[in-house]
Design an enzyme around this catalytic site. Sequence first.
Site, PDB file in Angstrom:
ATOM      1  N   MET A 130       0.367   8.670   5.187  1.00  0.00           N
ATOM      2  CA  MET A 130       1.209   9.836   5.389  1.00  0.00           C
ATOM      3  C   MET A 130       2.659   9.549   4.991  1.00  0.00           C
ATOM      4  SD  MET A 130      -0.994  11.956   6.732  1.00  0.00           S
ATOM      5  CE  MET A 130       0.044  13.263   7.425  1.00  0.00           C
ATOM      6  N   GLN A 134       2.925  14.976   5.064  1.00  0.00           N
ATOM      7  CA  GLN A 134       2.151  15.072   3.830  1.00  0.00           C
ATOM      8  C   GLN A 134       1.262  13.844   3.634  1.00  0.00           C
ATOM      9  OE1 GLN A 134       4.575  15.322   0.327  1.00  0.00           O
ATOM     10  NE2 GLN A 134       2.853  15.569  -1.079  1.00  0.00           N
ATOM     11  N   HIS A 137      -2.042   9.646   0.203  1.00  0.00           N
ATOM     12  CA  HIS A 137      -3.178   8.867  -0.305  1.00  0.00           C
ATOM     13  C   HIS A 137      -4.313   8.933   0.708  1.00  0.00           C
ATOM     14  CE1 HIS A 137      -5.701   5.750  -1.907  1.00  0.00           C
ATOM     15  NE2 HIS A 137      -5.485   4.945  -0.875  1.00  0.00           N
ATOM     16  N   HIS A 178      -6.972   0.223   2.125  1.00  0.00           N
ATOM     17  CA  HIS A 178      -6.573   0.503   3.509  1.00  0.00           C
ATOM     18  C   HIS A 178      -7.725   0.157   4.461  1.00  0.00           C
ATOM     19  CE1 HIS A 178      -2.586   2.020   4.198  1.00  0.00           C
ATOM     20  NE2 HIS A 178      -2.951   2.660   5.306  1.00  0.00           N
ATOM     21  N   ASN A 184      -2.227  -2.049   8.127  1.00  0.00           N
ATOM     22  CA  ASN A 184      -2.487  -2.371   6.718  1.00  0.00           C
ATOM     23  C   ASN A 184      -1.232  -2.827   5.984  1.00  0.00           C
ATOM     24  OD1 ASN A 184      -5.434  -1.547   6.268  1.00  0.00           O
ATOM     25  ND2 ASN A 184      -4.589   0.235   7.316  1.00  0.00           N
ATOM     26  N   GLY A 185      -0.085  -2.201   6.271  1.00  0.00           N
ATOM     27  CA  GLY A 185       1.150  -2.575   5.586  1.00  0.00           C
ATOM     28  C   GLY A 185       1.554  -3.994   5.901  1.00  0.00           C
ATOM     29  N   MET A 187      -0.264  -6.377   7.132  1.00  0.00           N
ATOM     30  CA  MET A 187      -1.285  -7.320   6.674  1.00  0.00           C
ATOM     31  C   MET A 187      -1.186  -7.563   5.170  1.00  0.00           C
ATOM     32  SD  MET A 187      -3.264  -8.802   8.865  1.00  0.00           S
ATOM     33  CE  MET A 187      -4.454  -9.345   7.629  1.00  0.00           C
ATOM     34  N   TYR A 219       9.388   0.947  -2.306  1.00  0.00           N
ATOM     35  CA  TYR A 219       8.112   0.288  -2.016  1.00  0.00           C
ATOM     36  C   TYR A 219       6.982   1.314  -2.006  1.00  0.00           C
ATOM     37  CZ  TYR A 219       4.657  -2.194   0.984  1.00  0.00           C
ATOM     38  OH  TYR A 219       3.528  -2.762   1.518  1.00  0.00           O
TER      39      TYR A 219
END
Length: 335
Positions: A130, A134, A137, A178, A184-185, A187, A219
């Site tokens: 998000m 929005q 992905h 993901h 996830n970021g 990691m 990023y």
Amino acid sequence: MAYQPPCTLTPEILNRVAAISETIGRLTVLTDQDRALRLRRVNRIRTIQGSLAIEGNTLSEAQITAILEGKRVMAPPREVLEVKNALAAYDRFDAWKPTTERDLLEAHRILMSGLVEEVGRYRHGGVGVMAGDQVIHMAPPADRVPHLMAELFAWLAATEVHPLIASSIFHYEFEFIHPFTDGNGRMGRLWQSLILARWSRLFAEIPVESLIFEHQREYYQAIEESTRQTDSAPFVAFMLRMILDALISFTPQVAPQVAPQVGELLAMIQGEMDRAALQSALGLADRKSFRERYLKPALADGLIEMTIPDKPNSRLQKYRLTDKGRQRLARHADG
């Protein structure tokens, strides 16, 4: 047929790999062990602060240091737990192998313990990335995650691509898949650092995450652009720029601080190069920005010089390092 993540090796990527490799070569091993340990601790705290700040954690370096020292910190309990988990994860950093899936799952278990229900295992539901309200992905379905991660690890174990590029490709592919419900970021950033540290031990100390936090919008834009192009090259180029800037500012300075943009320019110069070649090597589209932020400050400080000084606007004009510029690079390397 073995999976090959799509990535176009652009001149910008290859030039940055060369500049990073040269900078790594100039950085000497710190001989003062006590100083090395102090520096490692400071940079690890910066790494943790930067990586968690990207995810919304508000704790400062001073508060993280206090937690490391076992002191009580007045802050939201979840944020304190995120820091404690990150400190525990980085304590295991040297024991993990980047090509071992089991180690990745253990890292997630430590990093996200008490923060999400599904720790140390891949997600069982759908997730989206998000940006505000929005969805930018939609990750692949959960039932495909084990297969996609197995493919990615097989590629990482077999690839002959330079570790600087391979680590960035892995980072992007990881974020695209993901694989976890959350985390996830952090990691992805942790695992890229792990891959790089197996290439050069310096990367166990360098707080690349701090620079990513300062360029957080870029990023996410780089991830988005790579997804749009079905090619990780934009993200790889961005990460290599962050790595180079982190290396340039890595060691304590004896000489006056060089702006990251000037430091990056100095690291890029090979022999004599014209404006277009330098701008291309740095991956900069804006000529005015390049001139104002990179070229003019370096010329003003006497770190580079023109090959035709009496005709500054000549179409044949090129630029090269001065003795002062070479000495400044050496000072950056020696600390």
